[in-house]
Design an enzyme around this catalytic site. Structure first.
Site, PDB file in Angstrom:
ATOM      1  N   PRO A   1       0.838  -1.213   0.000  1.00  0.00           N
ATOM      2  CA  PRO A   1       0.000   0.000   0.000  1.00  0.00           C
ATOM      3  C   PRO A   1       0.869   1.258   0.000  1.00  0.00           C
ATOM      4  O   PRO A   1       1.964   1.254   0.563  1.00  0.00           O
ATOM      5  CB  PRO A   1      -0.797  -0.112   1.307  1.00  0.00           C
ATOM      6  CG  PRO A   1      -0.029  -1.045   2.177  1.00  0.00           C
ATOM      7  CD  PRO A   1       0.713  -1.976   1.267  1.00  0.00           C
ATOM      8  N   ASP A   2       0.352   2.321  -0.635  1.00  0.00           N
ATOM      9  CA  ASP A   2       1.088   3.587  -0.525  1.00  0.00           C
ATOM     10  C   ASP A   2       0.633   4.258   0.766  1.00  0.00           C
ATOM     11  O   ASP A   2       0.056   3.595   1.645  1.00  0.00           O
ATOM     12  CB  ASP A   2       0.852   4.449  -1.782  1.00  0.00           C
ATOM     13  CG  ASP A   2      -0.582   4.940  -1.895  1.00  0.00           C
ATOM     14  OD1 ASP A   2      -0.940   5.514  -2.945  1.00  0.00           O
ATOM     15  OD2 ASP A   2      -1.368   4.751  -0.928  1.00  0.00           O
ATOM     16  N   PHE A   3       0.908   5.531   0.942  1.00  0.00           N
ATOM     17  CA  PHE A   3       0.624   6.174   2.236  1.00  0.00           C
ATOM     18  C   PHE A   3      -0.689   6.941   2.226  1.00  0.00           C
ATOM     19  O   PHE A   3      -1.422   6.945   3.232  1.00  0.00           O
ATOM     20  CB  PHE A   3       1.779   7.131   2.594  1.00  0.00           C
ATOM     21  CG  PHE A   3       3.046   6.392   2.937  1.00  0.00           C
ATOM     22  CD1 PHE A   3       3.964   6.082   1.945  1.00  0.00           C
ATOM     23  CD2 PHE A   3       3.292   5.962   4.237  1.00  0.00           C
ATOM     24  CE1 PHE A   3       5.120   5.371   2.258  1.00  0.00           C
ATOM     25  CE2 PHE A   3       4.450   5.257   4.556  1.00  0.00           C
ATOM     26  CZ  PHE A   3       5.358   4.952   3.546  1.00  0.00           C
ATOM     27  N   ARG A   4      -0.997   7.607   1.073  1.00  0.00           N
ATOM     28  CA  ARG A   4      -2.081   8.607   1.147  1.00  0.00           C
ATOM     29  C   ARG A   4      -3.254   8.331   0.202  1.00  0.00           C
ATOM     30  O   ARG A   4      -4.176   9.140   0.173  1.00  0.00           O
ATOM     31  CB  ARG A   4      -1.486  10.003   0.857  1.00  0.00           C
ATOM     32  CG  ARG A   4      -0.490  10.441   1.939  1.00  0.00           C
ATOM     33  CD  ARG A   4       0.230  11.741   1.608  1.00  0.00           C
ATOM     34  NE  ARG A   4       1.207  12.053   2.650  1.00  0.00           N
ATOM     35  CZ  ARG A   4       2.419  11.492   2.687  1.00  0.00           C
ATOM     36  NH1 ARG A   4       2.790  10.618   1.761  1.00  0.00           N
ATOM     37  NH2 ARG A   4       3.284  11.769   3.662  1.00  0.00           N
TER      38      ARG A   4
ATOM     39  N   ASN B   1      10.984   5.189  -1.246  1.00  0.00           N
ATOM     40  CA  ASN B   1      10.474   3.893  -0.804  1.00  0.00           C
ATOM     41  C   ASN B   1      11.492   3.144   0.057  1.00  0.00           C
ATOM     42  O   ASN B   1      12.704   3.269  -0.140  1.00  0.00           O
ATOM     43  CB  ASN B   1      10.072   3.041  -2.017  1.00  0.00           C
ATOM     44  CG  ASN B   1       8.939   3.697  -2.800  1.00  0.00           C
ATOM     45  OD1 ASN B   1       8.258   4.583  -2.277  1.00  0.00           O
ATOM     46  ND2 ASN B   1       8.773   3.316  -4.048  1.00  0.00           N
TER      47      ASN B   1
ATOM     48  N   ASP C   1      10.981  -0.242   0.567  1.00  0.00           N
ATOM     49  CA  ASP C   1      10.765  -1.668   0.288  1.00  0.00           C
ATOM     50  C   ASP C   1      11.955  -2.318  -0.404  1.00  0.00           C
ATOM     51  O   ASP C   1      11.997  -3.540  -0.561  1.00  0.00           O
ATOM     52  CB  ASP C   1       9.481  -1.858  -0.546  1.00  0.00           C
ATOM     53  CG  ASP C   1       9.474  -0.987  -1.817  1.00  0.00           C
ATOM     54  OD1 ASP C   1       8.430  -0.382  -2.112  1.00  0.00           O
ATOM     55  OD2 ASP C   1      10.528  -0.897  -2.488  1.00  0.00           O
TER      56      ASP C   1
ATOM     57  N   HIS D   1      14.696   7.987   2.068  1.00  0.00           N
ATOM     58  CA  HIS D   1      14.028   7.787   3.357  1.00  0.00           C
ATOM     59  C   HIS D   1      14.520   6.519   4.030  1.00  0.00           C
ATOM     60  O   HIS D   1      13.856   5.942   4.889  1.00  0.00           O
ATOM     61  CB  HIS D   1      12.504   7.769   3.178  1.00  0.00           C
ATOM     62  CG  HIS D   1      11.992   9.122   2.793  1.00  0.00           C
ATOM     63  ND1 HIS D   1      10.689   9.367   2.447  1.00  0.00           N
ATOM     64  CD2 HIS D   1      12.624  10.324   2.690  1.00  0.00           C
ATOM     65  CE1 HIS D   1      10.541  10.664   2.147  1.00  0.00           C
ATOM     66  NE2 HIS D   1      11.697  11.266   2.280  1.00  0.00           N
TER      67      HIS D   1
HETATM   68  N1  APR Z   1      -1.250   4.285 -10.380  1.00  0.00           N
HETATM   69  C1  APR Z   1      -1.050   5.628 -10.415  1.00  0.00           C
HETATM   70  N2  APR Z   1      -0.757   6.353  -9.311  1.00  0.00           N
HETATM   71  C2  APR Z   1      -0.693   5.690  -8.134  1.00  0.00           C
HETATM   72  C3  APR Z   1      -0.888   4.297  -8.025  1.00  0.00           C
HETATM   73  C4  APR Z   1      -1.174   3.588  -9.223  1.00  0.00           C
HETATM   74  N3  APR Z   1      -1.362   2.251  -9.212  1.00  0.00           N
HETATM   75  N4  APR Z   1      -0.746   3.948  -6.706  1.00  0.00           N
HETATM   76  C5  APR Z   1      -0.484   5.077  -6.031  1.00  0.00           C
HETATM   77  N5  APR Z   1      -0.449   6.121  -6.885  1.00  0.00           N
HETATM   78  C6  APR Z   1      -0.157   7.520  -6.562  1.00  0.00           C
HETATM   79  C7  APR Z   1      -1.100   8.099  -5.522  1.00  0.00           C
HETATM   80  O1  APR Z   1      -2.258   8.633  -6.145  1.00  0.00           O
HETATM   81  C8  APR Z   1      -0.235   9.198  -4.901  1.00  0.00           C
HETATM   82  O2  APR Z   1      -0.311  10.402  -5.658  1.00  0.00           O
HETATM   83  O3  APR Z   1       1.133   7.565  -5.972  1.00  0.00           O
HETATM   84  C9  APR Z   1       1.180   8.626  -5.017  1.00  0.00           C
HETATM   85  C10 APR Z   1       1.674   8.048  -3.703  1.00  0.00           C
HETATM   86  O4  APR Z   1       1.729   9.105  -2.766  1.00  0.00           O
HETATM   87  P1  APR Z   1       1.967   8.780  -1.215  1.00  0.00           P
HETATM   88  O5  APR Z   1       1.066   7.708  -0.767  1.00  0.00           O
HETATM   89  O6  APR Z   1       1.950  10.109  -0.500  1.00  0.00           O
HETATM   90  O7  APR Z   1       3.438   8.166  -1.161  1.00  0.00           O
HETATM   91  P2  APR Z   1       4.801   8.960  -1.263  1.00  0.00           P
HETATM   92  O8  APR Z   1       4.690  10.145  -2.164  1.00  0.00           O
HETATM   93  O9  APR Z   1       5.852   7.972  -1.583  1.00  0.00           O
HETATM   94  O10 APR Z   1       5.002   9.459   0.262  1.00  0.00           O
HETATM   95  C11 APR Z   1       6.189  10.142   0.551  1.00  0.00           C
HETATM   96  O11 APR Z   1       5.615  10.202   2.894  1.00  0.00           O
HETATM   97  O12 APR Z   1       5.163   9.593   5.089  1.00  0.00           O
HETATM   98  C12 APR Z   1       6.107   9.732   4.145  1.00  0.00           C
HETATM   99  O13 APR Z   1       8.104   8.513   4.413  1.00  0.00           O
HETATM  100  C13 APR Z   1       6.837   8.439   3.830  1.00  0.00           C
HETATM  101  O14 APR Z   1       8.257   8.098   1.887  1.00  0.00           O
HETATM  102  C14 APR Z   1       6.938   8.433   2.295  1.00  0.00           C
HETATM  103  C15 APR Z   1       6.616   9.882   1.952  1.00  0.00           C
END
Ligand code: APR
Length: 321
Positions: free
Chosen positions: A77-80, A151, A153, A170
């Site tokens: 999973p991503d974060f947001r 990331n 991972d 990070h």
């Molecule tokens: N296709 C297109 N876009 C996607 C997909 C997908 N399958 N999955 C996720 N995304 C997009 C989301 O819409 C979002 O804009 O990827 C982005 C992920 O954003 P975040 O969840 O905020 O992750 P990230 O940007 O890596 O967060 C940065 O926040 O808390 C800290 O340390 C943590 O490294 C992390 C940092």
């Protein structure tokens, strides 16, 4: 995020001679690949134009910035992302607010939530996907200047990109440090404890051993400062799968010269691509895998990528047996 931004921005200050704190300038050059802009400026670039710049090797110093969005196709999973993002699903860890899971103060109070999360994210549970292997192709073809990832991972390493081409901004699970005596350990030394729901402890002083993941308020790895040489050199910037919400990483997207094309591959428009776009920005929005496959098709690399994914996935499956 304000918490992280404020604290992380502090880490953009370097201690100069005599202990004087001074800001680091994220340099942006004046002219670059396509002249200095102005009346002769080419109309908006397209994804096809970006592909042609790469395919023809007109761009050979490609910088890449990635976030959790490139690993969601691998099952992490991503974060947001609303609903599925990690920060929406931390109830089970009983923490006061989502970012606390990456805060030292909370970690020293109760390290268990972080280690429960670490158990889910630990390298070895997931495999790289087509987005990682597209970046591996850039590396194999000598086009990748550097890959800056947020990331933890480790899938960029698993995809076969040499660590010298990576900046894991990070941190990483590849190493760990005792929070008391500061001894360093290989990340795999913690693996058994983490998988058995035990908090890893230092064999020397019995302090808690924490993987070298950058927590809020901690300084970024020294390698992050490679950006000061890399970004003025780059002739193309690719940004994939990130919300560009976290500093100082997000600001890197504006550190390439003002005439350098920037391509965002993401579900939606984010960061400076939304509120401070440049004339040579291109945004390929929507599903990340589909966007990467479209770009790879325009590059004429589809068969090569499929063969790479098959070969590397076969190797990893073999290791699992
Ligand atoms: N296709 C297109 N876009 C996607 C997909 C997908 N399958 N999955 C996720 N995304 C997009 C989301 O819409 C979002 O804009 O990827 C982005 C992920 O954003 P975040 O969840 O905020 O992750 P990230 O940007 O890596 O967060 C940065 O926040 O808390 C800290 O340390 C943590 O490294 C992390 C940092």
């Amino acid at each position: 995020m304000v918490l992280w931004c404020r604290r992380a921005l502090a880490s953009l200050w370097q201690w100069g001679p005599g202990g004087v704190r001074r800001p680091i300038s994220l340099s942006v050059g004046a002219s670059g690949l396509f002249g200095s802009g102005g009346s002769h400026e080419k109309e908006k670039l397209s994804l096809q134009d970006i592909a042609e710049l790469i395919r023809s090797r007109a761009c050979q110093k490609v910088l890449v910035m990635v976030g959790a969005g490139i690993s969601t196709p691998s099952g992490i999973p991503d974060f947001r992302s609303p609903g599925s993002g990690l920060y929406n699903n931390l109830q089970q860890y009983h923490i006061p607010y989502p970012e606390a899971i990456f805060e030292l103060e909370f970690f020293f109070h109760n390290p268990k939530p972080f280690f429960k999360l670490a158990k889910e994210l630990y390298p070895g549970n997931y495999k790289p996907n087509v987005a990682h292997y597209f970046l591996r192709l850039l590396y194999d073809k000598g086009l990748l200047l550097r890959l800056y990832t947020q990331n933890i991972d480790g899938l960029e390493r698993v995809s076969g990109i040499h660590p010298s081409k990576l900046v894991e901004a990070h941190g990483t699970f590849a190493s760990a440090t005792c929070t008391v005596c500061r001894r360093s350990f290989p990340g795999e030394d913690c693996w058994a404890d983490v998988m058995a729901d035990r908090v890893p402890c230092c064999p020397v002083c019995n302090g808690v051993v924490k993987p070298d993941i950058v927590f809020f308020g901690e300084p970024l790895p020294q390698r992050f400062f490679l950006h000061m040489a890399d970004f003025p050199l780059a002739d193309l910037l690719l940004v994939l799968g990130t919300s560009l919400e976290v500093e100082p990483f997000a600001s890197l997207s504006e550190a390439v010269r003002s005439t350098v094309p920037r391509l965002l591959i993401n579900r939606d428009l984010v960061g400076p691509f939304a509120w401070h776009p440049r004339s040579r920005d291109v945004a390929q929005l929507g599903d990340l895998v589909r966007s990467v496959e479209t770009l790879v098709g325009l590059l004429g690399w589809t068969e090569e990528l499929q063969a790479l994914v098959q070969r590397e996935t076969g190797k990893l499956d073999g290791q699992d047996r």
